[in-house]
Motif scaffolding. Structure first.
Motif, PDB file in Angstrom:
ATOM      1  N   LEU A 143       0.826  -1.262   0.088  1.00 40.62           N
ATOM      2  CA  LEU A 143      -0.066  -0.038  -0.113  1.00 40.62           C
ATOM      3  C   LEU A 143       0.932   1.179  -0.113  1.00 40.62           C
ATOM      4  O   LEU A 143       1.921   1.257   0.672  1.00 40.62           O
ATOM      5  N   VAL A 144       0.433   2.170  -0.926  1.00 35.84           N
ATOM      6  CA  VAL A 144       1.067   3.624  -0.778  1.00 35.84           C
ATOM      7  C   VAL A 144       0.236   4.639  -0.189  1.00 35.84           C
ATOM      8  O   VAL A 144      -1.108   4.538  -0.641  1.00 35.84           O
ATOM      9  N   LYS A 145       0.570   5.450   0.767  1.00 37.32           N
ATOM     10  CA  LYS A 145       0.028   6.289   1.383  1.00 37.32           C
ATOM     11  C   LYS A 145       0.678   7.652   1.927  1.00 37.32           C
ATOM     12  O   LYS A 145       1.768   7.638   2.094  1.00 37.32           O
ATOM     13  N   PRO A 146      -0.079   8.844   1.711  1.00 36.16           N
ATOM     14  CA  PRO A 146      -1.251   9.105   0.840  1.00 36.16           C
ATOM     15  C   PRO A 146      -1.415   8.732  -0.708  1.00 36.16           C
ATOM     16  O   PRO A 146      -0.525   8.137  -1.171  1.00 36.16           O
ATOM     17  N   GLY A 147      -2.386   9.188  -1.205  1.00 40.05           N
ATOM     18  CA  GLY A 147      -2.702   8.890  -2.534  1.00 40.05           C
ATOM     19  C   GLY A 147      -2.269   9.699  -3.655  1.00 40.05           C
ATOM     20  O   GLY A 147      -1.199   9.796  -4.225  1.00 40.05           O
ATOM     21  N   LEU A 148      -3.348  10.653  -4.078  1.00 37.73           N
ATOM     22  CA  LEU A 148      -3.236  11.768  -5.108  1.00 37.73           C
ATOM     23  C   LEU A 148      -1.430  12.302  -5.199  1.00 37.73           C
ATOM     24  O   LEU A 148      -0.888  12.360  -6.366  1.00 37.73           O
ATOM     25  N   PRO A 149      -1.105  13.003  -4.076  1.00 44.29           N
ATOM     26  CA  PRO A 149       0.118  13.625  -4.171  1.00 44.29           C
ATOM     27  C   PRO A 149       1.024  12.636  -4.452  1.00 44.29           C
ATOM     28  O   PRO A 149       2.273  13.016  -4.832  1.00 44.29           O
ATOM     29  N   TYR A 150       1.012  11.550  -4.466  1.00 43.91           N
ATOM     30  CA  TYR A 150       2.197  10.287  -4.421  1.00 43.91           C
ATOM     31  C   TYR A 150       1.773   9.268  -5.713  1.00 43.91           C
ATOM     32  O   TYR A 150       2.213   8.081  -5.555  1.00 43.91           O
ATOM     33  N   ALA A 151       1.328   9.824  -6.670  1.00 39.95           N
ATOM     34  CA  ALA A 151       0.757   9.239  -7.763  1.00 39.95           C
ATOM     35  C   ALA A 151       2.245   8.572  -8.542  1.00 39.95           C
ATOM     36  O   ALA A 151       2.072   7.342  -8.932  1.00 39.95           O
ATOM     37  N   ASP A 152       3.229   9.441  -8.477  1.00 37.47           N
ATOM     38  CA  ASP A 152       4.278   8.828  -9.234  1.00 37.47           C
ATOM     39  C   ASP A 152       4.938   7.704  -8.420  1.00 37.47           C
ATOM     40  O   ASP A 152       5.729   6.687  -9.080  1.00 37.47           O
ATOM     41  N   VAL A 153       4.635   7.628  -7.055  1.00 40.46           N
ATOM     42  CA  VAL A 153       5.420   6.570  -6.238  1.00 40.46           C
ATOM     43  C   VAL A 153       4.495   5.265  -6.414  1.00 40.46           C
ATOM     44  O   VAL A 153       4.908   4.112  -6.606  1.00 40.46           O
ATOM     45  N   ILE A 154       3.046   5.558  -6.599  1.00 39.73           N
ATOM     46  CA  ILE A 154       2.294   4.171  -6.855  1.00 39.73           C
ATOM     47  C   ILE A 154       2.571   3.622  -8.320  1.00 39.73           C
ATOM     48  O   ILE A 154       2.856   2.489  -8.319  1.00 39.73           O
ATOM     49  N   ARG A 155       3.120   4.490  -8.970  1.00 39.17           N
ATOM     50  CA  ARG A 155       3.560   4.012 -10.305  1.00 39.17           C
ATOM     51  C   ARG A 155       4.938   3.320 -10.280  1.00 39.17           C
ATOM     52  O   ARG A 155       5.021   2.036 -10.835  1.00 39.17           O
ATOM     53  N   LEU A 156       5.728   3.980  -9.327  1.00 46.54           N
ATOM     54  CA  LEU A 156       6.929   3.144  -9.238  1.00 46.54           C
ATOM     55  C   LEU A 156       6.858   1.968  -8.555  1.00 46.54           C
ATOM     56  O   LEU A 156       7.385   0.909  -9.219  1.00 46.54           O
ATOM     57  N   VAL A 157       6.076   1.926  -7.494  1.00 46.59           N
ATOM     58  CA  VAL A 157       5.800   0.527  -6.868  1.00 46.59           C
ATOM     59  C   VAL A 157       5.056  -0.682  -8.203  1.00 46.59           C
ATOM     60  O   VAL A 157       5.677  -1.716  -7.961  1.00 46.59           O
ATOM     61  N   ARG A 158       4.132  -0.071  -8.785  1.00 44.65           N
ATOM     62  CA  ARG A 158       3.408  -0.989  -9.685  1.00 44.65           C
ATOM     63  C   ARG A 158       4.437  -1.592 -10.747  1.00 44.65           C
ATOM     64  O   ARG A 158       4.414  -2.899 -10.946  1.00 44.65           O
TER      65      ARG A 158
END
Ligand code: PBG
Length: 326
Positions: free
Chosen positions: A246-261
């Protein structure tokens, strides 16, 4: 003459539907809920318009509504009085504690509901920290057995997935081992693998009265300036046996979500946190934003960034909107 006209693929709703790359449905959402003692006891949370702390009976009703709208899962956070908090968060492993009773009530009434429980000391800690405070510092290794004990107690109550949000090193492996030894081999671990020291958690801490009594959480939660560092966190959590990242928070960290994905084969979750929710709500209350439209847009953006599923306080609002347009 123009050779290419990208606008042709946007001509009509039908064509836009054919070429849509990202889909959002209620099945992708998790509803976080704040539970408190009492019956028919609802306390609105001023900092989170539309959200309340609810007694167990009302939590069951809310969860039933979620299921009926197609939202499969809830994430539970207990609000305890100060009298039950101590430095070791002892109440967290009480088999008849508020959280454990809530889990049992939900699984009894709604066996298909996915119940996710939070593993961290803060709602139970008189210091308001996710780990044990020793001489003003967070003691990582003294915290691990307490987290493991809490997770086992939650599994024993019937939790489907435990979600360590504490950011102590080594806790996923520690919890996995404790769950397995207690026989809970099919209880999953959704690791808050990449959790930032974010000011967007402000309204949540008000909801639970769980703000740190001293200092901040920067020695364990990640620095918002860092992204590459998350690769180390997710590699460790994978190796230790996490089932979801899980990545948290969400929207300000969209780049991190992509990196994890892009760097893991595990399912990825995003948490649209309290501050993100409140920003949308208040701007809409003032008439400056269209809540429904901005909500769905923010959730689809989290999916586009790479989240398989999303924790959001607006899960029921979003599900209603999605079911209407379906
Ligand atoms: C604490 C925890 C926090 C949230 C979820 N679990 C707050 C914190 O770390 O201080 C924040 C959620 C939100 O802001 O919506 N273990």
């Amino acid at each position: 003459m123009l050779t290419a006209r990208p606008r042709r693929n946007r001509t009509s709703p039908g064509i836009r539907g054919l070429v849509r790359e990202t889909h959002l449905s209620p099945a992708h959402l998790v509803l976080p809920l704040f539970v408190q003692e009492g019956t028919r006891n609802e306390t609105p949370i001023a900092a989170m318009p539309g959200q309340s702390r609810l007694s167990i009976d009302l939590i069951v009703e809310k969860a039933r509504e979620a299921l009926s709208l197609g939202v499969p899962a809830v994430a539970l956070f207990p609000a305890l009085p100060d009298s039950l908090k101590d430095p070791l968060g002892t109440e967290s492993a009480n088999a008849s504690g508020l959280l454990q009773r809530t889990v049992r009530a939900l699984k009894n009434a709604l066996p298909d509901l996915v119940v996710i429980t939070d593993v961290a000391l803060d709602p139970y800690s008189s210091d308001g920290h996710d780990g044990v405070v020793v001489d003003g510092r967070i003691d990582n290794d003294r915290t691990l057995p307490l987290l493991a004990r809490m997770a086992v107690s939650q599994a024993e109550a019937g939790a489907d997935i435990v979600a360590p949000s504490d950011m102590m090193d080594g806790r996923v492996g520690f919890i996995r081992k404790a769950l397995d030894e207690a026989g809970y081999t099919s209880v999953g671990i959704c690791s808050y693998a990449v959790k930032y020291a974010s000011s967007f958690y402000g309204p949540f801490r008000e909801a639970l009265d769980s703000a740190p009594r001293s200092g901040d959480k920067k020695t364990y939660q990640m620095d918002p300036a860092n992204a590459r560092e998350c690769l180390r966190e997710i590699a460790l959590d994978e190796a230790e046996g996490a089932d979801f990242l899980l990545v948290k928070p969400g929207l300000p960290y969209a780049d991190v979500i992509r990196l994890v994905r892009d760097n893991s084969r595990l399912p990825v979750a995003a948490y649209q946190v309290s501050g993100e929710y409140t920003m949308l709500k208040l701007a809409a209350e003032r008439g400056f934003l269209d809540y429904d439209a901005c909500l769905l847009e923010s959730l689809v953006c989290l999916r586009r960034a790479g989240a398989d599923f999303i924790f959001t306080y607006a899960a029921l609002d979003a599900a209603r909107l999605l079911n209407r347009s379906a």
